[in-house]
Write a protein that holds these residues in place. Structure first.
Motif, PDB file in Angstrom:
ATOM      1  N   VAL A 198       0.800   3.359   5.738  1.00  0.00           N
ATOM      2  CA  VAL A 198       1.904   4.070   5.091  1.00  0.00           C
ATOM      3  C   VAL A 198       3.152   3.200   4.990  1.00  0.00           C
ATOM      4  O   VAL A 198       3.989   3.398   4.117  1.00  0.00           O
ATOM      5  CB  VAL A 198       2.230   5.383   5.831  1.00  0.00           C
ATOM      6  CG1 VAL A 198       1.080   6.362   5.687  1.00  0.00           C
ATOM      7  CG2 VAL A 198       2.524   5.126   7.303  1.00  0.00           C
ATOM      8  N   GLY A 199       3.295   2.240   5.892  1.00  0.00           N
ATOM      9  CA  GLY A 199       4.425   1.311   5.817  1.00  0.00           C
ATOM     10  C   GLY A 199       5.782   1.970   5.972  1.00  0.00           C
ATOM     11  O   GLY A 199       6.736   1.609   5.286  1.00  0.00           O
ATOM     12  N   THR A 200       5.891   2.978   6.867  1.00  0.00           N
ATOM     13  CA  THR A 200       7.158   3.686   7.045  1.00  0.00           C
ATOM     14  C   THR A 200       7.932   3.234   8.285  1.00  0.00           C
ATOM     15  O   THR A 200       8.983   3.788   8.584  1.00  0.00           O
ATOM     16  CB  THR A 200       6.916   5.202   7.142  1.00  0.00           C
ATOM     17  OG1 THR A 200       5.963   5.455   8.183  1.00  0.00           O
ATOM     18  CG2 THR A 200       6.394   5.748   5.829  1.00  0.00           C
ATOM     19  N   ALA A 201       7.421   2.248   9.035  1.00  0.00           N
ATOM     20  CA  ALA A 201       8.127   1.774  10.231  1.00  0.00           C
ATOM     21  C   ALA A 201       9.491   1.207   9.830  1.00  0.00           C
ATOM     22  O   ALA A 201       9.603   0.456   8.861  1.00  0.00           O
ATOM     23  CB  ALA A 201       7.301   0.705  10.935  1.00  0.00           C
ATOM     24  N   CYS A 202      10.516   1.589  10.580  1.00  0.00           N
ATOM     25  CA  CYS A 202      11.867   1.167  10.210  1.00  0.00           C
ATOM     26  C   CYS A 202      12.733   1.021  11.459  1.00  0.00           C
ATOM     27  O   CYS A 202      12.727   1.881  12.331  1.00  0.00           O
ATOM     28  CB  CYS A 202      12.497   2.189   9.266  1.00  0.00           C
ATOM     29  SG  CYS A 202      14.141   1.724   8.683  1.00  0.00           S
TER      30      CYS A 202
ATOM     31  N   ARG B 154       7.797  -0.853   3.763  1.00  0.00           N
ATOM     32  CA  ARG B 154       7.239  -1.765   2.778  1.00  0.00           C
ATOM     33  C   ARG B 154       5.861  -1.274   2.339  1.00  0.00           C
ATOM     34  O   ARG B 154       5.254  -0.416   2.991  1.00  0.00           O
ATOM     35  CB  ARG B 154       7.102  -3.178   3.349  1.00  0.00           C
ATOM     36  CG  ARG B 154       6.303  -3.236   4.641  1.00  0.00           C
ATOM     37  CD  ARG B 154       5.928  -4.644   5.053  1.00  0.00           C
ATOM     38  NE  ARG B 154       4.923  -5.194   4.165  1.00  0.00           N
ATOM     39  CZ  ARG B 154       4.246  -6.314   4.444  1.00  0.00           C
ATOM     40  NH1 ARG B 154       4.477  -6.980   5.552  1.00  0.00           N
ATOM     41  NH2 ARG B 154       3.334  -6.768   3.608  1.00  0.00           N
ATOM     42  N   ASP B 155       5.391  -1.815   1.263  1.00  0.00           N
ATOM     43  CA  ASP B 155       4.085  -1.461   0.714  1.00  0.00           C
ATOM     44  C   ASP B 155       3.087  -2.543   1.104  1.00  0.00           C
ATOM     45  O   ASP B 155       3.221  -3.695   0.708  1.00  0.00           O
ATOM     46  CB  ASP B 155       4.172  -1.336  -0.812  1.00  0.00           C
ATOM     47  CG  ASP B 155       2.851  -0.907  -1.436  1.00  0.00           C
ATOM     48  OD1 ASP B 155       1.938  -0.520  -0.683  1.00  0.00           O
ATOM     49  OD2 ASP B 155       2.723  -0.974  -2.679  1.00  0.00           O
TER      50      ASP B 155
END
Length: 220
Positions: free
Chosen positions: A45-49, A94-95
């Motif tokens: 999902v690439g939602t780590a922030c 990120r994707d």
């Protein structure tokens, strides 16, 4: 390649010639690795922030003056070396997805099917469905196709992939409660599920559809 065809009762009823261009190829381990890695990357999902020093809450003032205190020189409280400060080079949304060449993906699927056939993990079964849509009826069929003691338990615990000739909603509904049973249509294969399956059940109709499907793709 010649394979036995079994009934839903687990009895041998006839034989079938599987297409060697799909089930009899030399196994290409490299493209299998690339296909599985691609699928896993596309699922991320690439939602780590994390927050950098410009994003965390806090004052921009120095905690004490530069000289004369005997302490080391310090910036503001948002410095990355301070507890509660910003993160250095932390992850940002990120994707992770990327495209795999079509020919490479096709070769990977064929290699996995060939690998499963060579390891005797591929079983060809006559076309069937579960008219009731009930899990117990599907378990009964899987149990008949499993030999040995405690066949019912083995049938449910073994990681199994059933290759369908079409989008059969009844059989999928029947297998919803079986976490180790996965359903794939002949034209929507997944490398990860196929490769890690300990047993692949190929419906007779799906075998014919697979041959036509890949023949049409190669003709384009």
């Amino acid at each position: 390649m010649e394979k036995k065809v079994y009934s839903i009762d687990g009895k041998e009823i006839r034989t079938i010639d599987l297409d060697d261009k799909i089930f009899g190829l030399p196994v290409n381990e490299d493209v299998i690795y690339y296909a599985i890695t691609n699928e896993l990357a596309n699922k991320r999902v690439g939602t780590a922030c994390t927050k950098g020093r410009a994003e965390v809450h806090g004052s921009n003032a120095k905690p004490y003056k530069q000289k004369g205190t005997g302490n080391a020189r310090r910036g503001d409280k948002k410095s990355p070396i301070t507890v509660g400060g910003g993160t250095i080079f932390g992850p940002k949304p990120r994707d992770y997805s990327y495209a795999l060449p079509k020919k490479e993906k096709r070769l990977a699927m064929k290699s996995i099917l060939s690998l499963q056939a060579q390891n005797d993990r591929l079983t060809v079964v006559e076309d069937f469905t579960v008219e009731s849509g009930k899990t117990k009826d599907l378990v009964k069929i899987l149990t008949n196709l499993t030999q040995g003691e405690k066949a019912a338990q083995v049938a449910q615990d073994t990681r199994t992939v059933i290759l369908l000739k079409d989008d059969d909603k009844l059989i999928k509904r029947a297998g919803k409660n079986l976490h180790n049973v996965h359903f794939l249509s002949y034209n929507r294969l997944r490398a990860h599920d196929l490769f890690y399956a300990r047993k692949v059940i190929l419906l007779e109709g799906a075998a014919k559809n697979l041959s036509e499907f890949y023949a049409n793709l190669e003709a384009k």
